[in-house]
Design a protein around this motif. Structure first.
Motif, PDB file in Angstrom:
ATOM      1  N   ALA A 165      50.817  25.607  -2.558  1.00 17.71           N
ATOM      2  CA  ALA A 165      49.618  25.093  -1.892  1.00 17.71           C
ATOM      3  C   ALA A 165      49.937  24.028  -0.848  1.00 17.71           C
ATOM      4  O   ALA A 165      49.077  23.660  -0.040  1.00 17.71           O
ATOM      5  CB  ALA A 165      48.654  24.512  -2.931  1.00 17.71           C
ATOM      6  N   GLY A 166      51.171  23.522  -0.878  1.00 18.63           N
ATOM      7  CA  GLY A 166      51.568  22.492   0.078  1.00 18.63           C
ATOM      8  C   GLY A 166      50.928  21.150  -0.210  1.00 18.63           C
ATOM      9  O   GLY A 166      50.612  20.380   0.705  1.00 18.63           O
ATOM     10  N   VAL A 167      50.716  20.862  -1.502  1.00 20.94           N
ATOM     11  CA  VAL A 167      50.118  19.590  -1.911  1.00 20.94           C
ATOM     12  C   VAL A 167      50.964  18.983  -3.022  1.00 20.94           C
ATOM     13  O   VAL A 167      51.931  19.588  -3.476  1.00 20.94           O
ATOM     14  CB  VAL A 167      48.660  19.777  -2.404  1.00 20.94           C
ATOM     15  N   SER A 168      50.578  17.805  -3.467  1.00 26.41           N
ATOM     16  CA  SER A 168      51.302  17.147  -4.553  1.00 26.41           C
ATOM     17  C   SER A 168      50.887  17.716  -5.905  1.00 26.41           C
ATOM     18  O   SER A 168      49.830  18.344  -6.041  1.00 26.41           O
ATOM     19  CB  SER A 168      51.045  15.646  -4.533  1.00 26.41           C
ATOM     20  N   VAL A 169      51.729  17.477  -6.911  1.00 24.71           N
ATOM     21  CA  VAL A 169      51.435  17.937  -8.269  1.00 24.71           C
ATOM     22  C   VAL A 169      50.151  17.301  -8.783  1.00 24.71           C
ATOM     23  O   VAL A 169      49.316  17.966  -9.412  1.00 24.71           O
ATOM     24  CB  VAL A 169      52.617  17.606  -9.215  1.00 24.71           C
ATOM     25  N   SER A 170      49.961  15.998  -8.513  1.00 24.08           N
ATOM     26  CA  SER A 170      48.756  15.323  -9.000  1.00 24.08           C
ATOM     27  C   SER A 170      47.494  15.879  -8.355  1.00 24.08           C
ATOM     28  O   SER A 170      46.426  15.912  -8.981  1.00 24.08           O
ATOM     29  CB  SER A 170      48.848  13.814  -8.782  1.00 24.08           C
ATOM     30  N   THR A 171      47.601  16.334  -7.094  1.00 16.43           N
ATOM     31  CA  THR A 171      46.438  16.942  -6.436  1.00 16.43           C
ATOM     32  C   THR A 171      46.060  18.248  -7.118  1.00 16.43           C
ATOM     33  O   THR A 171      44.878  18.539  -7.322  1.00 16.43           O
ATOM     34  CB  THR A 171      46.729  17.193  -4.947  1.00 16.43           C
ATOM     35  N   VAL A 172      47.068  19.054  -7.505  1.00 19.29           N
ATOM     36  CA  VAL A 172      46.801  20.293  -8.249  1.00 19.29           C
ATOM     37  C   VAL A 172      46.115  19.963  -9.570  1.00 19.29           C
ATOM     38  O   VAL A 172      45.115  20.585  -9.951  1.00 19.29           O
ATOM     39  CB  VAL A 172      48.103  21.079  -8.513  1.00 19.29           C
TER      40      VAL A 172
END
Length: 348
Positions: free
Chosen positions: A13-20
């Motif tokens: 997704a091209g985001v951080s783990v915490s954002t997921v």
């Protein structure tokens, strides 16, 4: 087939783990566009999140430490409640550490108390630490304390509310409170009301916050060509009994004053009680406060005070926290202090 992890989802997704993690928990801080993107990847990969796996992969525990110097202080109480309500909704567990150093004279015991708590925090795998007050509020911070603070920051991000100490470490982030504007707003109002011999009471002379408010008090008097009498400035502490003792000292010393600027509403309440016990009408000696506390709405008389917008400060702290946890650029607009509001009461 390799089992899909939350780290894989974040990479896709091209985001951080915490954002997921927050998107999966339907956190309102994550945009709908990002949520839909992550949801699509989750469905396509048949990913099944688990709290244990998420913690192991991201090395995050969703646990935060909050350190205060006196939870009975309405400022800390209100701010912690605001942080608590927002962060619990986002799936975080908060641990409160109350050092009780605010109502003790600054000494070696205070330093050892806070340093000991730093060590406890290091041993418990917190994602971040939010520090509200304590020894970091001292104008001259002890070198040993600075060293302990820097060592803690090597392992855990520190969010400081009140004081800017970002120069100590790249892993220290600050949301500095503006102490001058609220004081200027209040003192200017009292001068406009006709008070000319103002006293300033409360606070601790060793803290930067008290120094900023007291210096601002002096500056406004000077700008209005009013006398500055150091006998009318008493920095003895932040509690109601200190307001009572300060007014008692002013009266017994026969210091001339027609109005009182208190460091906060608690000190103002003590001042009003002292005036009452000396049979002096508040109409003759006006009392106002540099910092509003919610329970003051029910005090007689209601205190003229300044609302520092603590709820907004809490929201800004949460935004800053997630920017830090997600390794995102810090939005400087979120660091701007909320605009204070003058509350006109009956006390002056």
């Amino acid at each position: 087939m390799k089992k899909i992890t939350i780290k894989d989802i974040a990479k896709m997704a091209g985001v951080s783990v915490s954002t997921v993690s927050r998107a999966i928990n339907n956190d309102s801080e994550v945009s709908e566009k990002t949520k839909k993107k992550i949801e699509k990847i989750v469905l396509e990969t048949n990913y099944h999140p688990s709290m244990l796996a998420r913690g192991m992969v991201s090395k995050k525990t969703n646990m935060l430490a909050i350190l205060v110097s006196d939870i009975t202080n309405p400022y800390f109480n209100q701010l912690v409640a605001e942080l608590d309500s927002q962060l619990i909704d986002k799936g975080y567990t908060l641990s409160l550490f109350d050092t009780q150093t605010a109502n003790r004279i600054q000494d070696k015991k205070n330093r050892l108390t806070e340093v000991s708590i730093f060590k406890q925090i290091q041993e418990n795998n917190f994602d971040a630490v939010l520090i509200l007050g304590g020894l970091l509020d001292e104008s001259n911070i002890n070198p040993d304390y600075q060293s302990a603070l820097s060592n803690l920051a090597k392992e855990i991000p520190l969010i400081l509310l009140g004081r800017d100490l970002t120069h100590l470490s790249d892993n220290i982030f600050s949301l500095k409170r503006d102490q001058r504007t609220p004081t200027q707003l209040l003192v200017s109002h009292m001068i406009q009301k006709g008070y000319q011999n103002l006293a300033f009471i409360g606070g601790s002379a060793s803290t930067w916050m008290t120094q900023e408010r007291t210096d601002s008090f002096r500056e406004i008097l000077a700008e209005n060509h009013l006398p500055i009498d150091e006998k009318r400035i008493i920095n003895n502490n932040f509690y109601a009994k200190d307001g009572y003792e300060a007014v008692t000292r002013l009266i017994n010393s026969k210091v001339d004053f027609d109005g009182i600027v208190a460091i906060n509403d608690r000190v103002a309440q003590g001042a009003l009680r002292a005036l009452k016990d000396f049979s002096i009408s508040p109409l003759l000696k006006g009392v106002a406060s540099c910092e509003y506390f919610p329970d003051s709405d029910f005090h007689i008389p209601r205190i003229t005070s300044v609302d520092h917008k603590i709820s907004e400060l809490g929201e800004k702290a949460v935004h800053l926290l997630f920017e830090v946890l997600d390794n995102e650029p810090i939005n400087s607009e979120n660091l701007a202090f909320p605009i204070p509001k003058l509350i006109i009461g009956e006390s002056c």
